[in-house]
Design an enzyme around this catalytic site. Structure first.
Site, PDB file in Angstrom:
ATOM      1  N   LYS A  35       0.816  -1.213   0.000  1.00 14.97           N
ATOM      2  CA  LYS A  35       0.000   0.000   0.000  1.00 14.97           C
ATOM      3  C   LYS A  35       0.856   1.273   0.000  1.00 14.97           C
ATOM      4  CE  LYS A  35      -1.631   0.606   4.166  1.00 14.97           C
ATOM      5  NZ  LYS A  35      -1.234   1.884   4.743  1.00 14.97           N
ATOM      6  N   THR A  36       1.795   1.336   0.925  1.00 17.74           N
ATOM      7  CA  THR A  36       2.624   2.535   1.017  1.00 17.74           C
ATOM      8  C   THR A  36       3.522   2.654  -0.206  1.00 17.74           C
ATOM      9  OG1 THR A  36       2.675   2.091   3.374  1.00 17.74           O
ATOM     10  CG2 THR A  36       4.093   3.841   2.576  1.00 17.74           C
ATOM     11  N   ASP A 221      -3.736   8.339   2.566  1.00 22.25           N
ATOM     12  CA  ASP A 221      -3.404   7.008   3.068  1.00 22.25           C
ATOM     13  C   ASP A 221      -4.498   6.578   4.048  1.00 22.25           C
ATOM     14  OD1 ASP A 221      -1.955   4.756   3.546  1.00 22.25           O
ATOM     15  OD2 ASP A 221      -0.574   5.694   4.975  1.00 22.25           O
ATOM     16  N   GLU A 222      -4.760   5.289   4.186  1.00 20.35           N
ATOM     17  CA  GLU A 222      -5.739   4.782   5.161  1.00 20.35           C
ATOM     18  C   GLU A 222      -7.077   5.523   5.067  1.00 20.35           C
ATOM     19  OE1 GLU A 222      -4.933   2.172   7.088  1.00 20.35           O
ATOM     20  OE2 GLU A 222      -2.834   2.356   7.756  1.00 20.35           O
ATOM     21  N   GLN A 252      -9.659  -3.202   7.313  1.00 23.22           N
ATOM     22  CA  GLN A 252      -8.833  -2.717   8.415  1.00 23.22           C
ATOM     23  C   GLN A 252      -9.384  -1.434   9.029  1.00 23.22           C
ATOM     24  OE1 GLN A 252      -4.478  -3.210   8.292  1.00 23.22           O
ATOM     25  NE2 GLN A 252      -4.739  -3.814   6.171  1.00 23.22           N
TER      26      GLN A 252
END
Length: 639
Positions: A35-36, A221-222, A252
């Site tokens: 993801k990152t 992000d997230e 998540q």
DNA sequence: GTGGCGTGGCTTTTT
DNA sequence: GCCACGCCAC
């Protein structure tokens, strides 16, 4: 930089995401799927291919850790550091905006940040002033109420009173008063940073236009953790021309209790046309047994977008299940396994649902001489002695900071007791001015008894003298500690405790020194440091030392370890007894999913037959989550 | 105004 | 079982 060098290191889906054409991209990225990497490569790709320059890029995360990580990974991908690129947390970026546009935001230049502890104190003070009974109106509940309203983007004036709802009406009134207090004291809480930033942009077309044109490329992000105000802020900033690139994993999402809305993903798909969804489903982290367990577990949730993680990794070892007699036995088992582990200690994590569980492990690890480190708990800048000295420094910059005033007006004890403070408070409230202002007036009018007056005067002189100190930060702090006479003050409550506190003060002086060395702004460096202290709670990095890592499941998100112990898998503890309804149960299950997917090679599940809780031993049933994992993946052990 | 004792209540946590 | 806070006695 050579573009192929960038793209060669990506799999097919990652490559699709990174090089996607310029529409709104949603990347559904499973645990351990890169993801990152995807986010940072995208940014590097935009810059390297010359499609835009760093000045037009914004990247937002939730934690400082993630922001730092992203910044350094981007820098290492590029030939030269990306100047003008904004990478930060939602709060950090909002804060930066407010500092720059303090006038448009209707703040003063020296406004200070209230952390949640300060916020709670401020609420308690307000309740006293309003004569409200703390038992009926619990300060915590009010804090929750206010914060969740701000999360939703609502001010007191946006809330409508309801004749039949006395509680709500009271809440609105308290909220209103709280807002006025903050404005008067020139302080903003965390929620306010976001809300104020949003409103200032919304209400000032020239600012909005500037930032919309500037930030053509917005990365998040997230994204599953965004709340309403964060979503609205992103929407505003993107406008009609900005391009969003968001990375998320609905499985998540574990922060709904603080306002996070997974539905923001659907909202985004509705509110923006031209969105493209890309799924990253190849996991590079775990063995297939571990991944399999995670997949089967999470499949029990109904409310999912749906994806299936797969891996090319080996099948791996079975998951170990241990049934303990007691929490001591559980800790003992875990410790034994760690002693047998040949690898690095820092590759081992002990994860649990509640912070209270850490103590047992701590005791036994200490006994066996295994180095460990507990994340969470009291952070550096939250310590009492640190908050004390910072309060003096804050007051020296902003006399109207009532929270700071109340904190230290009688610390160290100087004979300004409750009676005097109550009087100051009520005057301040009536005249709608700060405690400092009231004190100035009162001393001028000789309204106080001699003793109290001279104490108060002494206190104010002390603050003024600190403000006059024209020293580098380290010396400033050292001098202030001497002037305030903090050393003697702390020594009154135990020599050993004082030792630790003084060490922390020295540490603070060091941190301030380091901060000053790297500071490159014209604004007051002290102000900058105080903001830094409020925004970065000071989690110490301990990558250097080789320690077993202990933390709650919440703080484990985003990390990975060779060996993971998932402990306290018992009904009522995990899933927690307050989270047994359908909605919360799914979140508990996601939390378990997060825990399982932290492990690369070895996963241990532990539960105990009994546990000492709330002062008595109670019998515990194994968690339903254990049952949900296929038996063939599990190897039960008994010793 | 300050220090000591007793009662309640208690997820998760970042900023 | 522990901590934080409130109340009461000096």
């Amino acid at each position: 930089m050579d573009i192929s060098k960038l793209t060669k290191q990506l799999n097919k889906e990652q490559l699709t995401a990174v090089t996607a054409s310029l529409e709104h991209i949603l990347v559904l990225a499973g645990a351990g799927s890169g993801k990152t990497r995807c986010l940072t490569y995208r940014i590097a790709w935009l810059i390297t291919t010359g499609q835009t320059n760093p000045h037009n890029i914004l990247a937002v995360t939730f934690t400082n850790k993630a922001a730092n990580e992203m910044r350094s990974r981007i820098d290492s991908l590029l030939d030269e550091p990306a100047k003008g690129l904004w990478v930060g947390t939602f709060h950090g970026i909002a804060h930066r905006f407010l500092r720059t546009h303090w006038q448009d935001a209707k703040l003063s230049q020296s406004f200070q940040i209230l952390d949640s502890n300060d916020q709670l104190r401020s609420i308690k003070r307000l309740l006293k002033a309003l004569g409200a009974d703390e038992k009926v109106y619990s300060p915590q509940k009010i804090q929750n109420f206010i914060n969740s309203q701000k999360d939703e983007g609502l001010r007191a004036k946006n809330l409508t009173a309801d004749e039949n709802d006395v509680w709500l009406n009271q809440m609105i009134e308290i909220y209103q008063n709280y807002e006025e207090n903050c404005q008067r004291s020139d302080v903003v809480d965390f929620g306010e940073l976001l809300l104020r930033c949003y409103e200032t942009l919304r209400d000032n077309p020239h600012l909005l236009e500037y930032y919309q044109q500037r930030f053509q490329f917005i990365h998040v992000d997230e994204f599953q953790d965004t709340n309403n105000i964060q979503y609205k802020w992103l929407q505003l900033l993107a406008g009609t021309t900005g391009k969003l690139f968001v990375v998320f994993d609905d499985d998540q999402s574990i922060y709904s209790w603080r306002g996070a809305k997974v539905q923001n993903i659907q909202h985004l798909q509705q509110d923006f046309t031209d969105t493209k969804l890309i799924k990253l489903e190849q996991n590079y982290r775990s063995t297939s047994k571990i991944l399999n367990a995670a997949n089967v577990l999470i499949a029990n949730n109904t409310d999912r977008l749906g994806k299936n993680l797969w891996t090319e990794h080996t099948i791996g070892e079975p998951i170990t299940l241990y049934r303990a007699y007691s929490e001591v036995d559980e800790a003992w088992f875990v410790t034994e396994q760690i002693l047998n582990w040949q690898g690095k200690k820092r590759e081992v994590a002990i994860l649990y649902r509640t912070t209270a569980q850490s103590r047992q492990f701590e005791e036994i690890l200490l006994q066996k001489n295994i180095p460990y480190r507990i994340y969470g708990g009291l952070r550096f800048y939250e310590r009492l002695e640190i908050k004390d000295i910072l309060a003096y420094l804050r007051l020296s910059l902003n006399r109207n900071d009532d929270t700071a005033f109340e904190r230290v007006v009688n610390t160290p004890k100087r004979g300004i007791g409750e009676r005097t403070v109550v009087m100051l408070r009520s005057e301040a409230r009536q005249q709608k001015i700060s405690l400092w202002q009231v004190s100035v007036n009162i001393l001028a009018n000789d309204k106080l008894k001699k003793r109290a007056a001279s104490s108060l005067h002494g206190f104010m002189t002390l603050v003024k003298n600190i403000a006059k100190l024209n020293l580098p930060l380290r010396e400033l702090i050292e001098q202030a500690v001497i002037d305030i006479n903090l050393v003697e003050h702390y020594q009154k409550s135990g020599k050993e405790e004082a030792q630790g506190r003084l060490e922390n003060l020295a540490e603070l002086a060091n941190a301030a020194h380091q901060f000053e060395q790297q500071y490159n702004s014209n604004a007051s460096v002290l102000n900058g440091f105080l903001d830094h202290a409020a925004l970065e709670s000071g989690e110490k990095q301990s990558k250097s030392s080789d320690c077993v890592q202990l933390m709650t499941l919440h703080s484990a998100k985003g990390l990975e370890f060779e060996v993971v112990f998932l402990c306290g898998l018992e009904e009522e503890l995990f899933p927690h007894k307050n989270s047994l309804d359908d909605f919360n149960l799914e979140e508990e299950r996601r939390l378990c999913y997060v825990g399982i997917t932290r492990a690369r090679r070895f996963l241990y599940l532990c539960h105990s037959n009994s546990r000492f809780r709330y002062g008595e031993r109670s019998i515990c049933k194994p968690s339903r989550f254990i049952e949900e994992i296929p038996k063939e993946l599990i190897n039960k052990v008994r010793l």
